[in-house]
Design a protein around this motif. Structure first.
Motif, short mmCIF file in Angstrom:
data_model
loop_
_atom_site.label_atom_id
_atom_site.label_comp_id
_atom_site.label_asym_id
_atom_site.label_seq_id
_atom_site.Cartn_x
_atom_site.Cartn_y
_atom_site.Cartn_z
N ASP A 2 18.29 20.66 30.94
CA ASP A 2 19.77 20.29 30.83
C ASP A 2 20.59 21.14 31.08
OD1 ASP A 2 19.14 17.82 29.37
OD2 ASP A 2 19.15 18.46 27.55
N VAL A 31 15.29 21.61 27.03
CA VAL A 31 16.17 20.96 26.16
C VAL A 31 16.60 21.91 24.96
CG1 VAL A 31 15.76 18.62 26.84
CG2 VAL A 31 14.41 19.87 25.02
N THR A 32 17.45 21.65 24.20
CA THR A 32 17.69 22.22 22.65
C THR A 32 16.78 21.46 21.84
OG1 THR A 32 19.66 21.06 22.27
CG2 THR A 32 20.09 23.00 23.53
N PRO A 64 12.58 14.64 23.34
CA PRO A 64 13.83 14.16 23.62
C PRO A 64 13.78 12.86 24.49
CG PRO A 64 13.01 16.05 25.17
CD PRO A 64 12.00 15.83 24.10
N ILE A 85 16.03 14.25 29.56
CA ILE A 85 16.16 15.67 30.32
C ILE A 85 17.13 15.45 31.64
CG2 ILE A 85 15.28 17.79 31.11
CD1 ILE A 85 12.59 16.95 29.66
N ASN A 86 18.18 16.08 31.48
CA ASN A 86 19.38 16.10 32.47
C ASN A 86 19.79 14.66 32.73
OD1 ASN A 86 20.90 17.64 34.38
ND2 ASN A 86 19.32 17.34 36.06
N TRP A 97 7.99 16.81 28.19
CA TRP A 97 9.06 17.53 27.94
C TRP A 97 8.75 19.32 28.06
CZ3 TRP A 97 10.17 19.78 23.16
CH2 TRP A 97 9.01 19.34 22.06
#
Length: 207
Positions: free
Chosen positions: A26, A131-132, A141, A144-145, A156
């Motif tokens: 991200d 990612v956070t 998530p 991603i991006n 992930w």
């Protein structure tokens, strides 16, 4: 773990990579990571080992091992294991012994790549995760991006799989927050048995 005597990066050959050449990250994670390493005050080399996407190899090893260790628990006491964990454990039943043994041979070659890399560098710094944190109840998530996460339980986690596959010491320290205010980590990796080097670098960066 032993106390860190020299909490300094001085004299260490430090490599940095925001994505290991193969992982989506991200933008806010990448920005915080790049800001953190820019302030370290030591010479950095932007590089990484030959990119090898580790998820498929990880699945062929971790899933059957999880089934071997946790499958009996799921069978005997299904009420004690959540649906998400049960799905992961049972997925390992579909991996054949031949696939598992072939994966172990591939793992040896994968380790060689990392051994060669750490003959030139003492530590490698990357984001811990691409990612956070995400909302409670979600197992991964969604993107991603901006791209959908590949269909794997651990796709992930690609940035943290190499240390697990190659048996490398690694640590994660907080370096800031993303656009959503949730934490971002920096991962420190070193050669096998280089635990003291990882702790030294972690203490130096954490300040």
């Amino acid at each position: 773990s032993a106390a860190v005597v020299d909490a300094s990066l001085s004299g260490l050959r430090v490599a940095v990579s925001s994505d290991l050449g193969m992982a989506e990250v991200d933008p806010d994670v990448r920005a915080v990571f790049e800001s953190a390493i820019a302030g370290l005050g030591v010479d950095l080399t932007e590089t990484h080992p030959m990119p090898v996407e580790p998820t498929a190899l990880w699945d062929r090893i971790a899933l059957p091992e999880g089934y071997a260790s946790e499958g009996p628990i799921v069978a005997a006491h299904p009420e004690l294991v959540g649906a998400d964990a049960t799905a992961i454990v049972l997925e390992g039943a579909s991996v054949s012994a031949r696939d598992y043994l072939d994966a172990q041979h591939e793992r040896a070659a994968y380790l060689q790549i990392w051994d060669e890399f750490f003959s030139d560098f003492d530590v490698l710094l990357t984001p811990t995760m691409p990612v956070t944190a995400f909302e409670v109840g979600r197992l991964a998530p969604a993107t991603i991006n901006g791209r959908p996460v590949p269909p794997s339980f651990d796709a992930w986690c690609a940035l943290s799989l190499p240390a697990n596959l190659a048996g490398l010491p690694a640590a994660s320290i907080p370096i800031g927050t993303g656009d959503d205010g949730l934490p971002i980590g920096l991962q420190i990796m070193a050669r096998r048995w280089g635990d003291a080097t990882v702790l030294r670098a972690a203490a130096a960066i954490a300040g």
